[in-house]
Design an enzyme around this catalytic site. Structure first.
Site, mmCIF file in Angstrom:
data_model
loop_
_atom_site.group_PDB
_atom_site.id
_atom_site.type_symbol
_atom_site.label_atom_id
_atom_site.label_comp_id
_atom_site.label_asym_id
_atom_site.label_seq_id
_atom_site.Cartn_x
_atom_site.Cartn_y
_atom_site.Cartn_z
ATOM 1 C CG ASP A 20 -1.788 1.158 1.386
ATOM 2 O OD1 ASP A 20 -2.459 1.505 0.404
ATOM 3 O OD2 ASP A 20 -1.814 1.754 2.482
ATOM 4 C CE LYS A 61 -7.454 7.604 -1.389
ATOM 5 N NZ LYS A 61 -7.242 6.745 -0.218
#
Length: 279
Positions: A20, A61
Site C-alpha cells: 500500500d 476515494k
C-alpha cells in the site's frame, strides 16, 4: 477409483511484495487523504472530523466519499444543512472536488516512512519484486512515485484504483494486475502489506499472505504527520495496541509495527511454504 486425492504444493519462497502507499510506505498516519475529505465536506457546508474521515480508509476515494455519506451522523448533518439526505449526485460532485484538492496538496505528504527505502532496496537486490496498490487514482500515484523515487523507493509495478475494472478494495484485482505486470505466480508466493482493514481483506480475497503494519497506520488517529511528538509513550502504545488488534481481527496473518520489520516475516513465510503451508 482411488480413495486418495493428491494435490500439488508450492514449496518455493516469497517472490513478491505488494505494498500500500499511505500509512505503509509513505505519509505517516495517512493524513493526505483525510484532510481533503474533511475539506470536501466542509465545502458542502457539512463538518466532519478527521476521525470520521478516516473510517472507510483504504477504499477507492470515490467509494470512500460514498461510504462517508452513508454514516448516520454525517447523513443527519447533511440533511440539516441541505434539507435532504446525500445522494449519488452529491458523491460525484464531491469526488470531482476531491481530485484537484488532493493533487494540490499531495506532495506535502510524500515522505517515506523510516527504513522503507533501505529494506525495499535490499529485498529487490535479492530478486523479490515490489508492486503497489492504492485507493488513489493514477494522476495521484504518478506524484507519489515521482517523490518516492527521489527518496530511493521505486516499485517494480504499481496499480492505481482506477486502473482495474473492479478496483475497490477489499477486492483482489489490483493485486492480480500487479502480478500480471510482474509475471509472478503462484499466489502463495505473494505477500500483501497494508495498514487498513480493507487492505488486509484485499490480501485474503486474493489468496496471498496478508501483513498489517500498525505504527503509522490510519487507525493511529493522528491529525498531522508529527502529532505523535505531542503524546507520551503510554498514549502511543495504547493507540498502537488498538491498531494492532484492528488489523489482527481483520484476519492479517502477521501484524508488525513497520515495513522496516518485514524481513523476519518473509523468513517465517519461507519456512512455512517449505513445509507445504498455504496462506
Amino acid at each position: 477409483m482411488s480413495d486418495f486425492v493428491y494435490q500439488r504444493s508450492y514449496r518455493g519462497k516469497v517472490k513478491a511484495l505488494i505494498l500500500d502507499w499511505s500509512g505503509t510506505t509513505a505519509d505517516a498516519y495517512v493524513v493526505a487523504p483525510a484532510v481533503v475529505f474533511v475539506d470536501v465536506f466542509k465545502a458542502q457546508g457539512v463538518e466532519i472530523s478527521m476521525s470520521e474521515a478516516r473510517g472507510p480508509m483504504g477504499l477507492r476515494k470515490d467509494l470512500h466519499i460514498k461510504s462517508l455519506t452513508e454514516v448516520p451522523e454525517i447523513r443527519e448533518r447533511w440533511k440539516a444543512r441541505h434539507g435532504k439526505y446525500p445522494d449519488q449526485g452529491d458523491v460525484d460532485r464531491m469526488f470531482a472536488d476531491f481530485v484537484p484538492k488532493q493533487l494540490d496538496c499531495l506532495r506535502k505528504y510524500t515522505n517515506l516512512l523510516p527504513g522503507v527505502a533501505t529494506v525495499i532496496q535490499r529485498l529487490q537486490a535479492q530478486g523479490i519484486k515490489i508492486g503497489s496498490t492504492t485507493g488513489f487514482v493514477r494522476s495521484m500515484v504518478n506524484i507519489l512515485e515521482e517523490e518516492a523515487a527521489k527518496q530511493g523507493y521505486r516499485p517494480d509495478s504499481s496499480v492505481a484504483g482506477d486502473e482495474v475494472k473492479h478496483g475497490a478494495r477489499p477486492g483482489p484485482f489490483m493485486v492480480y494486475k500487479n502480478l500480471d505486470n510482474l509475471g509472478i505466480h503462484p499466489i502463495q508466493s505473494v505477500v500483501k502489506i497494508d495498514d487498513t482493514v480493507s487492505g488486509v481483506g484485499e490480501a485474503l480475497n486474493a489468496g496471498c499472505w496478508g501483513v498489517g503494519v500498525a505504527r503509522y497506520s490510519n487507525y493511529m488517529d493522528m491529525d498531522t504527520p508529527d502529532q505523535d511528538k505531542q503524546f507520551p509513550k503510554e498514549e502511543i502504545e495504547r493507540r498502537l495496541e488498538k491498531t494492532r488488534e484492528i488489523l489482527r481481527k481483520a484476519g492479517a496473518h502477521y501484524v508488525i509495527d513497520s515495513l522496516a520489520d518485514i524481513e523476519p516475516v518473509i523468513a517465517d513465510i519461507n519456512a512455512r511454504l517449505a513445509r507445504g503451508e498455504k496462506p
